[in-house]
Write an enzyme that holds these catalytic residues in place. Sequence first.
Site, PDB file in Angstrom:
ATOM      1  N   ARG A 126       0.805  -1.228   0.000  1.00  0.00           N
ATOM      2  CA  ARG A 126       0.000   0.000   0.000  1.00  0.00           C
ATOM      3  C   ARG A 126       0.836   1.276   0.000  1.00  0.00           C
ATOM      4  NH1 ARG A 126      -2.933  -3.463   3.451  1.00  0.00           N
ATOM      5  NH2 ARG A 126      -4.925  -4.087   2.542  1.00  0.00           N
ATOM      6  N   LYS A 158       3.833  11.320 -11.162  1.00  0.00           N
ATOM      7  CA  LYS A 158       2.957  10.532 -12.027  1.00  0.00           C
ATOM      8  C   LYS A 158       3.669   9.214 -12.346  1.00  0.00           C
ATOM      9  CE  LYS A 158       0.675  12.482 -15.446  1.00  0.00           C
ATOM     10  NZ  LYS A 158       0.334  13.368 -16.582  1.00  0.00           N
ATOM     11  N   GLU A 216      10.653  17.885 -24.688  1.00  0.00           N
ATOM     12  CA  GLU A 216       9.998  18.312 -23.458  1.00  0.00           C
ATOM     13  C   GLU A 216      10.570  19.642 -22.973  1.00  0.00           C
ATOM     14  OE1 GLU A 216       7.410  16.960 -22.213  1.00  0.00           O
ATOM     15  OE2 GLU A 216       7.360  14.935 -23.063  1.00  0.00           O
ATOM     16  N   LYS A 231       8.743  22.786 -14.402  1.00  0.00           N
ATOM     17  CA  LYS A 231       7.863  21.668 -14.078  1.00  0.00           C
ATOM     18  C   LYS A 231       7.554  21.649 -12.582  1.00  0.00           C
ATOM     19  CE  LYS A 231       6.553  16.985 -14.809  1.00  0.00           C
ATOM     20  NZ  LYS A 231       6.703  15.725 -15.532  1.00  0.00           N
ATOM     21  N   GLU A 247      -3.143  17.181 -11.338  1.00  0.00           N
ATOM     22  CA  GLU A 247      -3.585  17.480 -12.700  1.00  0.00           C
ATOM     23  C   GLU A 247      -5.072  17.832 -12.791  1.00  0.00           C
ATOM     24  OE1 GLU A 247      -3.276  15.414 -17.062  1.00  0.00           O
ATOM     25  OE2 GLU A 247      -1.649  14.982 -15.675  1.00  0.00           O
ATOM     26  N   ARG A 281      -1.587  21.881 -14.557  1.00  0.00           N
ATOM     27  CA  ARG A 281      -0.666  20.791 -14.878  1.00  0.00           C
ATOM     28  C   ARG A 281      -0.997  20.181 -16.232  1.00  0.00           C
ATOM     29  NH1 ARG A 281       1.691  16.148 -10.784  1.00  0.00           N
ATOM     30  NH2 ARG A 281       2.953  15.047 -12.312  1.00  0.00           N
ATOM     31  N   ASN A 294       0.792  18.690 -20.982  1.00  0.00           N
ATOM     32  CA  ASN A 294       0.397  17.766 -22.048  1.00  0.00           C
ATOM     33  C   ASN A 294       0.427  18.422 -23.419  1.00  0.00           C
ATOM     34  OD1 ASN A 294      -0.149  15.572 -20.276  1.00  0.00           O
ATOM     35  ND2 ASN A 294      -2.083  16.530 -19.709  1.00  0.00           N
ATOM     36  N   HIS A 327       1.087  16.409 -26.593  1.00  0.00           N
ATOM     37  CA  HIS A 327       1.051  14.991 -26.248  1.00  0.00           C
ATOM     38  C   HIS A 327      -0.173  14.251 -26.779  1.00  0.00           C
ATOM     39  CE1 HIS A 327       4.411  16.057 -23.757  1.00  0.00           C
ATOM     40  NE2 HIS A 327       4.525  14.846 -23.288  1.00  0.00           N
ATOM     41  N   HIS A 367       1.028  11.180 -28.629  1.00  0.00           N
ATOM     42  CA  HIS A 367       0.786   9.811 -28.163  1.00  0.00           C
ATOM     43  C   HIS A 367       0.094   8.972 -29.246  1.00  0.00           C
ATOM     44  CE1 HIS A 367       1.013  10.692 -23.552  1.00  0.00           C
ATOM     45  NE2 HIS A 367       2.194  10.416 -24.071  1.00  0.00           N
ATOM     46  N   HIS A 387       9.543   8.986 -28.049  1.00  0.00           N
ATOM     47  CA  HIS A 387       8.517   9.815 -27.431  1.00  0.00           C
ATOM     48  C   HIS A 387       8.724  11.289 -27.792  1.00  0.00           C
ATOM     49  CE1 HIS A 387       5.656  11.289 -24.475  1.00  0.00           C
ATOM     50  NE2 HIS A 387       6.590  12.080 -23.980  1.00  0.00           N
TER      51      HIS A 387
END
Length: 372
Positions: A126, A148, A190, A232, A242, A246, A250, A253, A257, A269
Amino acid sequence: MNRKNRKLDVKRDGKECYSICLEPDFEALPAALAKLQVEKRKLCIVTDTAVEALYAQEVRAVLEPCCASVSVFSFPAGEAHKTLDTVRRLYEHLIVEKYDRKDLLVALGGGVVGDLTGFAAATYLRGIAFVQIPTTLLSQVDSSIGGKTGVDFDAWKNMVGAFHMPSLVYMNLSVLGSLPKRQFSSGMAEIIKHGLIQDTAYYEWLGTHSGPVAAGDYEALLHMIGESCRIKKQVVEEDPTEQGIRAWLNYGHTIGHAIEKLKDFRMSHGECVAVGCAAAARLSQRRGKLTEEDCERIEQMFCDYGLPVRVSGLCPQEILETTKLDKKMQAGKIRFVLLERIGKAYVAGDVSDEELLEAIRCVCGSADAQNT
């Protein structure tokens, strides 16, 4: 030795959450770990086969004197192994080695390693602590910061994951010297994106320093990576899960993606994000936010750092349909990140299929042979 380095502290709810350390080597890693009180804790270095051969033993040798014990878990390199099956094998290793809630995972590698290790740390018992030691430019300025984590599920990228903040991000900038040129360029996508969404001055700096960056000048790299991490960090601090700005991260992206998936990950990427950024700039232009000159400058910036702004061999309609699989869909609509101007992003919830298709068509054409 005059150690030129940089340290940034990421805060949450006004309190320090973890530090980002930019260093010239691994020498300062034990000192950076000191506040985590690792003396009686077991550390598991999680890495892939490519990074294991380069740095695992060096990092292990640095860590062993300052903790109870160190083990290494390695899996085959590549996006294809960023799966729940790999996480399951990591769980087995931790259980057999009797890792408990006070022990620590150390992600040594690029984004695949960091994302997978973070997800395993978020879910094992956990939740246990983990440290990021990113070894690619892409992971240093992007995936290692912000908590993330996740793995791919069948054909869907990062569909299974959790928010789980690292306890430390430690960057040894010297490892960038071992990166192939194409992989280094991938990280630049990025970095350029960070300037586009939030810092005009930084974007302009990038436009005048491609030479020193390409030459691997340490001070240029320290400034560039430090500024990208700062941007960032600020976004993550304001919006850790997000729900707001935030989403700006993206930018490029959604289309990127889709291209990445349709190309079966044969394009990196960063290459896909660069094409996605070019498409998003064109969409911003069509909404009256950017000029033709702005779009041309953006495309030239990516090209100057070895990145494509066009993709060949794909059908625009197919790219459009694939964007609809994006996990950031809300009520059947994509929250698409556009530019108000260079240096300021915004989220549009009203982008039509027709607008998106027109932008996609702008970037479907000739591309370098390596990307086809």
